[in-house]
Design a protein around this motif. Structure first.
Motif, PDB file in Angstrom:
ATOM      1  N   LEU A  63       0.957  -1.181   0.280  1.00  0.00           N
ATOM      2  CA  LEU A  63       0.371   0.278  -0.110  1.00  0.00           C
ATOM      3  C   LEU A  63       1.069   1.264  -0.183  1.00  0.00           C
ATOM      4  N   ARG A  64       1.910   1.636   0.940  1.00  0.00           N
ATOM      5  CA  ARG A  64       3.096   2.257   0.668  1.00  0.00           C
ATOM      6  C   ARG A  64       3.548   2.419  -0.548  1.00  0.00           C
ATOM      7  N   TRP A  65       3.704   1.366  -1.103  1.00  0.00           N
ATOM      8  CA  TRP A  65       4.468   1.662  -2.714  1.00  0.00           C
ATOM      9  C   TRP A  65       3.378   2.168  -3.478  1.00  0.00           C
ATOM     10  N   ALA A  66       1.784   1.955  -3.820  1.00  0.00           N
ATOM     11  CA  ALA A  66       1.634   2.027  -4.760  1.00  0.00           C
ATOM     12  C   ALA A  66       0.249   3.784  -4.461  1.00  0.00           C
ATOM     13  N   VAL A  67       0.010   3.874  -3.127  1.00  0.00           N
ATOM     14  CA  VAL A  67       0.328   5.604  -2.980  1.00  0.00           C
ATOM     15  C   VAL A  67       1.051   6.707  -3.554  1.00  0.00           C
ATOM     16  N   GLU A  68       2.762   5.625  -3.141  1.00  0.00           N
ATOM     17  CA  GLU A  68       3.225   6.710  -3.604  1.00  0.00           C
ATOM     18  C   GLU A  68       4.218   6.946  -4.862  1.00  0.00           C
ATOM     19  N   ASN A  69       3.414   5.917  -5.521  1.00  0.00           N
ATOM     20  CA  ASN A  69       3.200   6.273  -7.241  1.00  0.00           C
ATOM     21  C   ASN A  69       2.375   6.303  -7.606  1.00  0.00           C
ATOM     22  N   GLY A  70       1.315   6.547  -6.643  1.00  0.00           N
ATOM     23  CA  GLY A  70       0.086   7.344  -8.095  1.00  0.00           C
ATOM     24  C   GLY A  70      -0.891   6.409  -8.022  1.00  0.00           C
ATOM     25  N   ILE A  71      -0.774   5.135  -7.703  1.00  0.00           N
ATOM     26  CA  ILE A  71      -1.748   3.892  -8.030  1.00  0.00           C
ATOM     27  C   ILE A  71      -2.555   3.514  -7.501  1.00  0.00           C
ATOM     28  N   LEU A  72      -2.530   4.496  -6.098  1.00  0.00           N
ATOM     29  CA  LEU A  72      -4.127   4.677  -5.177  1.00  0.00           C
ATOM     30  C   LEU A  72      -3.428   6.118  -4.943  1.00  0.00           C
ATOM     31  N   ASN A  73      -5.009   7.034  -4.130  1.00  0.00           N
ATOM     32  CA  ASN A  73      -5.291   7.718  -4.061  1.00  0.00           C
ATOM     33  C   ASN A  73      -5.988   7.878  -3.055  1.00  0.00           C
ATOM     34  N   GLY A  74      -7.168   7.536  -2.212  1.00  0.00           N
ATOM     35  CA  GLY A  74      -7.816   6.461  -1.382  1.00  0.00           C
ATOM     36  C   GLY A  74      -8.943   8.238  -1.505  1.00  0.00           C
ATOM     37  N   ASP A  75     -10.155   8.451  -0.459  1.00  0.00           N
ATOM     38  CA  ASP A  75     -10.942   9.398  -1.189  1.00  0.00           C
ATOM     39  C   ASP A  75     -11.913   9.914   0.514  1.00  0.00           C
ATOM     40  N   GLY A  76     -11.188  11.299   1.015  1.00  0.00           N
ATOM     41  CA  GLY A  76     -11.917  11.549   1.478  1.00  0.00           C
ATOM     42  C   GLY A  76     -11.312  11.301   3.145  1.00  0.00           C
ATOM     43  N   GLY A  77     -10.183  11.021   2.486  1.00  0.00           N
ATOM     44  CA  GLY A  77      -8.880  11.183   3.785  1.00  0.00           C
ATOM     45  C   GLY A  77      -8.693   9.503   4.131  1.00  0.00           C
ATOM     46  N   ARG A  78      -9.770   9.229   3.476  1.00  0.00           N
ATOM     47  CA  ARG A  78      -9.551   7.240   3.625  1.00  0.00           C
ATOM     48  C   ARG A  78      -8.910   6.569   2.313  1.00  0.00           C
ATOM     49  N   LEU A  79      -8.537   5.942   3.063  1.00  0.00           N
ATOM     50  CA  LEU A  79      -7.691   4.664   2.011  1.00  0.00           C
ATOM     51  C   LEU A  79      -9.342   3.160   1.964  1.00  0.00           C
ATOM     52  N   GLY A  80      -9.421   2.358   2.637  1.00  0.00           N
ATOM     53  CA  GLY A  80     -10.871   1.887   2.792  1.00  0.00           C
ATOM     54  C   GLY A  80      -9.833   0.226   2.498  1.00  0.00           C
ATOM     55  N   PRO A  81      -8.893   0.133   3.354  1.00  0.00           N
ATOM     56  CA  PRO A  81      -8.216  -1.136   2.902  1.00  0.00           C
ATOM     57  C   PRO A  81      -8.542  -2.345   3.407  1.00  0.00           C
ATOM     58  N   GLN A  82      -9.461  -2.288   4.244  1.00  0.00           N
ATOM     59  CA  GLN A  82     -10.949  -3.631   4.998  1.00  0.00           C
ATOM     60  C   GLN A  82     -12.468  -3.919   3.448  1.00  0.00           C
ATOM     61  N   GLY A  83     -12.517  -2.632   2.892  1.00  0.00           N
ATOM     62  CA  GLY A  83     -13.058  -2.361   1.718  1.00  0.00           C
ATOM     63  C   GLY A  83     -13.125  -3.765   0.744  1.00  0.00           C
ATOM     64  N   GLN A  84     -14.116  -3.879  -0.450  1.00  0.00           N
ATOM     65  CA  GLN A  84     -13.990  -4.193  -1.368  1.00  0.00           C
ATOM     66  C   GLN A  84     -14.023  -3.138  -2.716  1.00  0.00           C
ATOM     67  N   ALA A  85     -12.868  -3.172  -3.187  1.00  0.00           N
ATOM     68  CA  ALA A  85     -12.652  -2.410  -4.303  1.00  0.00           C
ATOM     69  C   ALA A  85     -13.863  -2.348  -5.577  1.00  0.00           C
ATOM     70  N   THR A  86     -14.616  -1.230  -6.293  1.00  0.00           N
ATOM     71  CA  THR A  86     -15.281  -1.582  -7.166  1.00  0.00           C
ATOM     72  C   THR A  86     -14.315  -1.754  -8.595  1.00  0.00           C
ATOM     73  N   ARG A  87     -15.256  -2.306  -9.612  1.00  0.00           N
ATOM     74  CA  ARG A  87     -14.352  -2.467 -11.036  1.00  0.00           C
ATOM     75  C   ARG A  87     -14.034  -1.613 -11.234  1.00  0.00           C
ATOM     76  N   ALA A  88     -14.892  -0.216 -11.209  1.00  0.00           N
ATOM     77  CA  ALA A  88     -14.528   1.294 -11.483  1.00  0.00           C
ATOM     78  C   ALA A  88     -13.074   1.401 -11.443  1.00  0.00           C
ATOM     79  N   GLN A  89     -13.120   0.852  -9.058  1.00  0.00           N
ATOM     80  CA  GLN A  89     -12.045   1.514  -9.180  1.00  0.00           C
ATOM     81  C   GLN A  89     -10.537   0.157  -9.628  1.00  0.00           C
ATOM     82  N   ALA A  90     -11.045  -0.504  -9.594  1.00  0.00           N
ATOM     83  CA  ALA A  90     -10.074  -1.252 -10.099  1.00  0.00           C
ATOM     84  C   ALA A  90      -9.180  -0.784 -11.777  1.00  0.00           C
ATOM     85  N   ALA A  91     -10.075  -1.089 -11.816  1.00  0.00           N
ATOM     86  CA  ALA A  91      -9.739  -0.705 -13.724  1.00  0.00           C
ATOM     87  C   ALA A  91      -9.199   1.167 -13.269  1.00  0.00           C
TER      88      ALA A  91
END
Length: 74
Positions: A32-60
């Motif tokens: 997750l540190r790597w993904a955030v650092e490389n702009g792959i994940l940005n989070g939403d409203g100050g949250r990353l949601g690590p225990q949630g499920q990604a939607t198809r749109a989020q995965a895309a």
């Protein structure tokens, strides 16, 4: 998955600035540190949601960000 595909590189920044970083499982922290650092994940409203499920749109979007940010050497 993308982190492992990239060779499990170490993130240079060890800080994650999200309100829910305490919910991140230990095995996923470096990825997750790597993904955030490389702009792959940005989070939403100050949250990353690590225990949630990604939607198809989020995965895309993650795939799009990965392809757009990667080095040609990968």
């Amino acid at each position: 998955m993308l982190w492992r595909y990239s060779g499990s590189p170490a993130a240079t920044s060890k800080e994650l600035y999200f309100n829910d970083t305490d919910e991140i499982s230990g095995f996923a922290l470096e990825a997750l540190r790597w993904a955030v650092e490389n702009g792959i994940l940005n989070g939403d409203g100050g949250r990353l949601g690590p225990q949630g499920q990604a939607t198809r749109a989020q995965a895309a979007q993650m795939l799009k960000n990965f392809i757009g940010n990667r080095d040609d050497n990968i």
